[in-house]
Design a protein around this motif. Sequence first.
Motif, PDB file in Angstrom:
ATOM      1  N   LEU B 473       0.818  -1.208   0.000  1.00 23.70           N
ATOM      2  CA  LEU B 473       0.000   0.000   0.000  1.00 23.70           C
ATOM      3  C   LEU B 473       0.855   1.263   0.000  1.00 23.70           C
ATOM      4  N   MET B 474       1.937   1.225   0.778  1.00 25.64           N
ATOM      5  CA  MET B 474       2.798   2.407   0.824  1.00 25.64           C
ATOM      6  C   MET B 474       3.337   2.730  -0.563  1.00 25.64           C
ATOM      7  N   LEU B 475       3.748   1.682  -1.273  1.00 26.20           N
ATOM      8  CA  LEU B 475       4.302   1.899  -2.603  1.00 26.20           C
ATOM      9  C   LEU B 475       3.208   2.367  -3.560  1.00 26.20           C
ATOM     10  N   TRP B 476       2.057   1.702  -3.453  1.00 19.70           N
ATOM     11  CA  TRP B 476       0.950   2.003  -4.353  1.00 19.70           C
ATOM     12  C   TRP B 476       0.525   3.466  -4.207  1.00 19.70           C
ATOM     13  N   ILE B 477       0.335   3.901  -2.957  1.00 19.62           N
ATOM     14  CA  ILE B 477      -0.055   5.294  -2.732  1.00 19.62           C
ATOM     15  C   ILE B 477       1.024   6.221  -3.276  1.00 19.62           C
ATOM     16  N   GLY B 478       2.280   5.811  -3.128  1.00 18.55           N
ATOM     17  CA  GLY B 478       3.374   6.662  -3.579  1.00 18.55           C
ATOM     18  C   GLY B 478       3.408   6.839  -5.078  1.00 18.55           C
ATOM     19  N   VAL B 479       3.137   5.760  -5.846  1.00 16.27           N
ATOM     20  CA  VAL B 479       3.264   5.873  -7.290  1.00 16.27           C
ATOM     21  C   VAL B 479       1.961   6.261  -7.961  1.00 16.27           C
ATOM     22  N   GLU B 480       0.837   5.992  -7.325  1.00 16.43           N
ATOM     23  CA  GLU B 480      -0.435   6.331  -7.956  1.00 16.43           C
ATOM     24  C   GLU B 480      -1.343   7.048  -6.953  1.00 16.43           C
ATOM     25  N   PRO B 481      -0.910   8.191  -6.427  1.00 14.29           N
ATOM     26  CA  PRO B 481      -1.676   8.838  -5.348  1.00 14.29           C
ATOM     27  C   PRO B 481      -3.066   9.265  -5.794  1.00 14.29           C
ATOM     28  N   GLN B 482      -3.227   9.550  -7.072  1.00 15.65           N
ATOM     29  CA  GLN B 482      -4.498  10.073  -7.531  1.00 15.65           C
ATOM     30  C   GLN B 482      -5.641   9.111  -7.235  1.00 15.65           C
ATOM     31  N   ARG B 483      -5.344   7.814  -7.358  1.00 19.52           N
ATOM     32  CA  ARG B 483      -6.368   6.803  -7.106  1.00 19.52           C
ATOM     33  C   ARG B 483      -6.894   6.904  -5.664  1.00 19.52           C
ATOM     34  N   PHE B 484      -6.018   7.318  -4.766  1.00 22.83           N
ATOM     35  CA  PHE B 484      -6.428   7.384  -3.363  1.00 22.83           C
ATOM     36  C   PHE B 484      -6.977   8.764  -2.994  1.00 22.83           C
ATOM     37  N   LEU B 485      -6.534   9.764  -3.754  1.00 21.86           N
ATOM     38  CA  LEU B 485      -6.968  11.124  -3.427  1.00 21.86           C
ATOM     39  C   LEU B 485      -8.345  11.428  -4.004  1.00 21.86           C
ATOM     40  N   ALA B 486      -8.582  10.936  -5.212  1.00 20.65           N
ATOM     41  CA  ALA B 486      -9.789  11.343  -5.930  1.00 20.65           C
ATOM     42  C   ALA B 486     -11.085  11.000  -5.195  1.00 20.65           C
ATOM     43  N   PRO B 487     -11.238   9.786  -4.654  1.00 18.84           N
ATOM     44  CA  PRO B 487     -12.527   9.466  -4.040  1.00 18.84           C
ATOM     45  C   PRO B 487     -12.891  10.401  -2.888  1.00 18.84           C
ATOM     46  N   SER B 488     -11.901  10.954  -2.213  1.00 16.25           N
ATOM     47  CA  SER B 488     -12.200  11.794  -1.056  1.00 16.25           C
ATOM     48  C   SER B 488     -12.390  13.242  -1.434  1.00 16.25           C
ATOM     49  N   LYS B 489     -11.992  13.599  -2.655  1.00 11.60           N
ATOM     50  CA  LYS B 489     -11.938  15.018  -2.991  1.00 11.60           C
ATOM     51  C   LYS B 489     -13.298  15.722  -2.880  1.00 11.60           C
ATOM     52  N   PRO B 490     -14.372  15.162  -3.459  1.00  5.32           N
ATOM     53  CA  PRO B 490     -15.640  15.902  -3.387  1.00  5.32           C
ATOM     54  C   PRO B 490     -16.091  16.144  -1.951  1.00  5.32           C
ATOM     55  N   ALA B 491     -15.943  15.146  -1.084  1.00  5.96           N
ATOM     56  CA  ALA B 491     -16.393  15.320   0.301  1.00  5.96           C
ATOM     57  C   ALA B 491     -15.572  16.396   0.997  1.00  5.96           C
ATOM     58  N   LEU B 492     -14.265  16.371   0.767  1.00  3.73           N
ATOM     59  CA  LEU B 492     -13.416  17.395   1.383  1.00  3.73           C
ATOM     60  C   LEU B 492     -13.769  18.772   0.842  1.00  3.73           C
ATOM     61  N   GLU B 493     -13.993  18.814  -0.475  1.00  4.27           N
ATOM     62  CA  GLU B 493     -14.336  20.080  -1.111  1.00  4.27           C
ATOM     63  C   GLU B 493     -15.614  20.655  -0.501  1.00  4.27           C
ATOM     64  N   ALA B 494     -16.609  19.767  -0.328  1.00  2.00           N
ATOM     65  CA  ALA B 494     -17.892  20.231   0.208  1.00  2.00           C
ATOM     66  C   ALA B 494     -17.713  20.743   1.629  1.00  2.00           C
ATOM     67  N   THR B 495     -16.980  19.974   2.443  1.00  2.00           N
ATOM     68  CA  THR B 495     -16.772  20.418   3.821  1.00  2.00           C
ATOM     69  C   THR B 495     -16.041  21.748   3.840  1.00  2.00           C
ATOM     70  N   LEU B 496     -15.015  21.849   3.007  1.00  2.00           N
ATOM     71  CA  LEU B 496     -14.232  23.090   2.977  1.00  2.00           C
ATOM     72  C   LEU B 496     -15.102  24.266   2.554  1.00  2.00           C
ATOM     73  N   ARG B 497     -15.987  24.000   1.580  1.00  2.00           N
ATOM     74  CA  ARG B 497     -16.864  25.065   1.115  1.00  2.00           C
ATOM     75  C   ARG B 497     -17.758  25.544   2.261  1.00  2.00           C
ATOM     76  N   THR B 498     -18.327  24.585   2.980  1.00  2.00           N
ATOM     77  CA  THR B 498     -19.175  24.974   4.106  1.00  2.00           C
ATOM     78  C   THR B 498     -18.385  25.768   5.131  1.00  2.00           C
ATOM     79  N   VAL B 499     -17.215  25.256   5.467  1.00  2.00           N
ATOM     80  CA  VAL B 499     -16.447  25.914   6.514  1.00  2.00           C
ATOM     81  C   VAL B 499     -16.084  27.324   6.098  1.00  2.00           C
TER      82      VAL B 499
END
Lengths: 484, 540
Positions: B473-499
């Motif tokens: 997992l450490m290697l995978w996240i390191g070489v392909e971070p987008q796969r792990f970042l993308a699913p969380s992005k909308p939720a973070l974006e929404a929370t940030l927008r509210t805040v």
Amino acid sequence: MSPSYAVGQADLVAILPEILLSLAGIAVLLLDAFFPVTRKIATFFSGAAVLGAAWAMWTQVPEGTSFRGVLESTPLTTGFSLVVLISAFLSLLATDRYLRRERILNAEYHALFLWCAAGALFMVRATELLTVFLALELLSICLYALAGFHRRVQEASEAAIKYFLMGAFVSSFLLLGIALLYGETGSTQFSAIADAVAAGRGSTLLIALGFLLVLAAFGFKLSVVPFHAWAPDTYQGAPTPFVAYLSVAPKAASAVVFLRVLQVVTSSGAPGKWVQWITLLAAASMLVGNFLALVQRDLKRMLAYSGIAHMGYLLVGFVTLDRESWSAALVYLLAYALMNAGAFAIITQLFEREGEPHLLSDIAGWGYRRPLLAACLTACLLSLGGIPPTLGFLGKYFVFLHALRHGHVGLAILGVLASLVGIFYYLRVVYFLYMKPEVREPVAGTFDLWGNAAAVLAAGSLMLLGVFPGPLVDWITQAIARLG
Amino acid sequence: MDLLLGDTLTRLVFFPALACLPLLFFPSRAQRETKIYALAASFVELALGFLYVARRWNPAGFPDLHDPVHEWISGFGIRYDLAIDGISMPLVLLTVALLPLVILASWHGIEKHWNGFAISLLLLTTGMLGAFLAFDLFLFYVFWEVMLVPMYMIIGIWGGHRRIYAAVKFFLFTMAGSLLMLLAILWIGWTYQATTGTWSFSLGDMLRMDLPARQQIWLFAAFALAFAIKVPMFPLHTWLPDAHVEAPTGGSVILAGVLLKLGTYGFLRFALPMFPDAARRAIPLILALAVVGVLYGALVAWMQTDMKKLVAYSSVAHLGFVMLGLAAFDLVAWQGALLQMLNHGLSTGALFLLVGMLYDRRHTKEFKEFGGLAKVMPWFAFFLVFSTLASVGLPALNGFVGEFMILAGAYKSTVGDLRLPVALASVGVILAAVYLLKMLSQTLWGPITKDENRVLRDLGWREKLTLAPLCVLMLWIGVEPQRFLAPSKPALEATLRTVTARMAEVPPEAPVVRAAALGQLPVTEAIAAPQAGESRERSR
């Protein structure tokens, strides 16, 4: 009250639970006298009587007043009565083996026990000060005798004498208080006193003094600071299963009377800084109880001080009086009945010698020797500490929510910080049970089915009601709404 | 009952607790059976978690999902409301993934009372998952507290020499914070009732309520204290080294991997969105404490002679980074912070596992007892180097991505000039390299000074199996971070927008409840109109 009042059938039905308990007490005593062999089942007979009383209270007693308004029955009084009966039942479950083991199996124990349960029920339902006094005496005199029931143990006599002397003083205070209130207002009925005070009758000083004496008397029974000194010694010396009852039922009944008197005081606008006084009592009890419990080495004494602290939490709900005070008190006392009576029922079984101190260090490592009892004790203690998901947490939730809603933020903060101290010593028991190496073997007692049942019943109800509190809270909300 | 048996979050949360019940009847002599049962249960839980997420997977953004909402204590508007979104999803997966590894790692290390250990671990898992998923403040508090007792037991019963001290300190520190948080929760629930006439403790409702500035400060302080103790932020971190050093390996892994994340998660989910004005005022303080944490944690870690203590203090530093990212109120920084939470769970988890494996062999964790281990334990050396480099933040491994995003995001943050904190925290990155490489050089390389070390067994298949998934997992996240970042992005974006939208508002004089939260937090809408009895699934 005219002397020609005839007791009707409705009146008798209204006191069916008390009648059941009293008759059962007499029966168990007479049976023992004429057929001594029956004492072997005296405990079960008494347990059945308590269950019968609970059944009668729940289903048979009609709502409303009886004996010309001297006794009342509302869903709330039923709730408090059940708290008394629950503690009585848990106590009795642990009693049988105890009395046999200590070789003091006599039916006098059961008779006194049942009668004082009847006294506590009368006290919960009394709407008039003299009835309260009579009920309190019935309760107390039985309690004094029971506290010293284990005659061969020296501490038992000490416990009984201390309790009795203090109690006798308190009774006289109470009587003086009642006399003053009666003299100034012309009545002993709570509602009539409230009306008279509100109408401005009588001397404000004497009325305030009367209320003060009455409240002090029940403060003693609640064992709140500064009326608490008897509790540790009495708990330590009294028979352990009886303490399961002593530490709950008189307090529950006294809390009801305390609330009734406070209600008269606040609704009638009686003179005196009552809010400040109650705040002070609550804060002092929480602090003194918890900090003194911290240094105890004897489990029974520790729980005595913890009981003082718990009455402090209970008082937090009384600071500003409204309907929610009643629901907070009922939830808190129900939780307290299960966890405190449960804990004492378990301690009864863990220690096999009453004459010796119940040292915390003795139970080191017993978590693996007595897994069931230890797990149940842990549950009771976590509930006493107010850790979710137990009913004890819900009790604290109600009390502190009440304090916050009425602007007593400082008291609430003090309360949670005091409960942090509490958690420290409750956890210390858990630590001795599971994390310390064994220093002393537990006595290899035979399997005590009823005692184990008490432990499981208490711990199980605490968890179950903590996880699914909905029905309980709904019931209490409805009971409050019915008060009108 | 449907809730418990269906494909729901409820099943995911309560399966471990229910799996405890049979353990009560396992005889204490049947250790092997107990272990196998616990391992099986943990794999079932893992499967439940992954299947739940996989069925709803959307690479562009994980949907917000609520279990059917039930009244719990209806008189007080307390609801049983579990929900998952892109923020909690990775943390939930981390939790269920670490559980089997922890059981495998404890296989020989835990020698007594295995059924108690398994029960504690499983109950702890229920508490952690519940806390990540609860969207009702009261429910959250209950789960938050449920975690405490099992962890107390794990440290206190199976820990090292000073285990009691560590366990009690852990418990009291956490409890002190959370009791004040309880009062704050009661206060806002009551304020909501006083303003609208109905009781509620639901997060969505609380986000619609604007509180006066003074109240916000006190309430934020109470929440922040509870979370800051858990993170732990300097100067409230003192329980952490004790707890970590004394806890058994499995306990340390769970503690570092998941429990600490609840602190940062709490800030992200509750403290910052609910009290935006107070949060805005607290930014300088949070930044200062975060940077001090990064530097102080690193310096103290450098001074350690005990491997476990070193890793423990490195946690203080790493979580300082996460707090820095959260305080930046920037999407990139938040993404980095969330990823860094995951990273820290993986790399620190692996480091604790490795220290534990060494301890199992030599019963010491002191550097000076080792040296030259690479010669006798090549596999151990490989995994240690790998995890350390991930922790240091070597590019192509996971730590780099997280730290870089936090620093880059904070640098361009709009809430203020964050260049100084970023610069100081960057020094922390260098310090991390210094102390972690010091650990490597003193244990793995150089001559073998102690004869005991010559005969040490290398890692067995069970141990390799424990570590391998983490390293992959450490290697995978390191070489392909987008796969792990993308699913969380909308939720973070929404929370940030509210805040940020709520932060821009001037707080009212008296509590005000709006029809909808500012900034349109999608999760909020879902809660605002709960329709009990049916599960709603929304994907963007």
